[in-house]
Design a protein around this motif. Structure first.
Motif, PDB file in Angstrom:
ATOM      1  N   HIS A 257       9.232  45.129 -35.951  1.00  0.00           N
ATOM      2  CA  HIS A 257       8.594  45.722 -37.135  1.00  0.00           C
ATOM      3  C   HIS A 257       8.352  47.211 -36.902  1.00  0.00           C
ATOM      4  N   THR A 258       7.929  47.572 -35.699  1.00  0.00           N
ATOM      5  CA  THR A 258       7.690  48.966 -35.361  1.00  0.00           C
ATOM      6  C   THR A 258       9.000  49.754 -35.339  1.00  0.00           C
ATOM      7  N   HIS A 259      10.078  49.135 -34.842  1.00  0.00           N
ATOM      8  CA  HIS A 259      11.387  49.795 -34.861  1.00  0.00           C
ATOM      9  C   HIS A 259      11.769  50.141 -36.292  1.00  0.00           C
ATOM     10  N   ARG A 260      11.582  49.216 -37.190  1.00  0.00           N
ATOM     11  CA  ARG A 260      11.913  49.445 -38.605  1.00  0.00           C
ATOM     12  C   ARG A 260      11.086  50.603 -39.144  1.00  0.00           C
ATOM     13  N   THR A 261       9.812  50.636 -38.807  1.00  0.00           N
ATOM     14  CA  THR A 261       8.939  51.698 -39.289  1.00  0.00           C
ATOM     15  C   THR A 261       9.410  53.059 -38.779  1.00  0.00           C
TER      16      THR A 261
ATOM     17  N   ASP B 211      19.405  47.824 -41.677  1.00  0.00           N
ATOM     18  CA  ASP B 211      19.279  46.727 -40.712  1.00  0.00           C
ATOM     19  C   ASP B 211      20.062  47.021 -39.431  1.00  0.00           C
ATOM     20  N   LEU B 212      21.254  47.587 -39.574  1.00  0.00           N
ATOM     21  CA  LEU B 212      22.064  47.934 -38.403  1.00  0.00           C
ATOM     22  C   LEU B 212      21.404  49.047 -37.580  1.00  0.00           C
ATOM     23  N   LEU B 213      20.837  50.030 -38.275  1.00  0.00           N
ATOM     24  CA  LEU B 213      20.155  51.116 -37.572  1.00  0.00           C
ATOM     25  C   LEU B 213      18.935  50.600 -36.819  1.00  0.00           C
ATOM     26  N   VAL B 214      18.211  49.677 -37.426  1.00  0.00           N
ATOM     27  CA  VAL B 214      17.032  49.098 -36.774  1.00  0.00           C
ATOM     28  C   VAL B 214      17.455  48.305 -35.543  1.00  0.00           C
ATOM     29  N   GLN B 215      18.541  47.563 -35.634  1.00  0.00           N
ATOM     30  CA  GLN B 215      19.032  46.797 -34.484  1.00  0.00           C
ATOM     31  C   GLN B 215      19.481  47.728 -33.355  1.00  0.00           C
ATOM     32  N   ALA B 216      20.084  48.860 -33.692  1.00  0.00           N
ATOM     33  CA  ALA B 216      20.611  49.780 -32.690  1.00  0.00           C
ATOM     34  C   ALA B 216      19.533  50.693 -32.110  1.00  0.00           C
ATOM     35  N   TYR B 217      18.413  50.822 -32.768  1.00  0.00           N
ATOM     36  CA  TYR B 217      17.382  51.778 -32.359  1.00  0.00           C
ATOM     37  C   TYR B 217      16.896  51.601 -30.918  1.00  0.00           C
ATOM     38  N   PRO B 218      16.548  50.388 -30.469  1.00  0.00           N
ATOM     39  CA  PRO B 218      16.037  50.261 -29.087  1.00  0.00           C
ATOM     40  C   PRO B 218      17.018  50.770 -28.027  1.00  0.00           C
ATOM     41  N   ALA B 219      18.288  50.474 -28.191  1.00  0.00           N
ATOM     42  CA  ALA B 219      19.286  50.933 -27.207  1.00  0.00           C
ATOM     43  C   ALA B 219      19.446  52.444 -27.260  1.00  0.00           C
ATOM     44  N   ARG B 220      19.457  53.010 -28.454  1.00  0.00           N
ATOM     45  CA  ARG B 220      19.597  54.468 -28.595  1.00  0.00           C
ATOM     46  C   ARG B 220      18.375  55.178 -28.031  1.00  0.00           C
ATOM     47  N   ARG B 221      17.201  54.635 -28.290  1.00  0.00           N
ATOM     48  CA  ARG B 221      15.963  55.239 -27.790  1.00  0.00           C
ATOM     49  C   ARG B 221      15.938  55.205 -26.260  1.00  0.00           C
TER      50      ARG B 221
END
Length: 64
Positions: free
Chosen positions: A6-10, A29-39
C-alpha cells in the motif's frame, strides 16, 4: 524494515503526481510492482564505498 505494498502505491502515485504524469491503471500496477526493486537498486548506488568523491567519467580525452 519492510514497507507494505500500500505504501509503495502511495509513493508511486505521489511521484507521478509530482511530475504531472498520468498513466493507465494497468501501467500503475506494473510501476508499483517494480518500485521495490528499483528503489533497492538506487539505494545500492549510495552504498558503494569511495564512489561519492570520484570524478564522473564524462570527459573524453582522445590524446591520452
Amino acid at each position: 524494515m519492510t514497507i507494505s505494498p500500500h505504501t509503495h502505491r502511495t509513493v508511486v502515485e505521489a511521484l507521478l503526481q509530482q511530475h504531472r504524469l498520468e498513466v493507465p491503471a494497468e501501467e500503475l500496477d506494473l510501476l508499483v510492482q517494480a518500485y521495490p526493486a528499483r528503489r533497492a537498486a538506487v539505494q545500492a548506488l549510495y552504498e558503494l564505498d569511495g564512489v561519492r568523491y570520484e570524478e564522473p567519467a564524462v570527459i573524453f580525452e582522445p590524446r591520452v
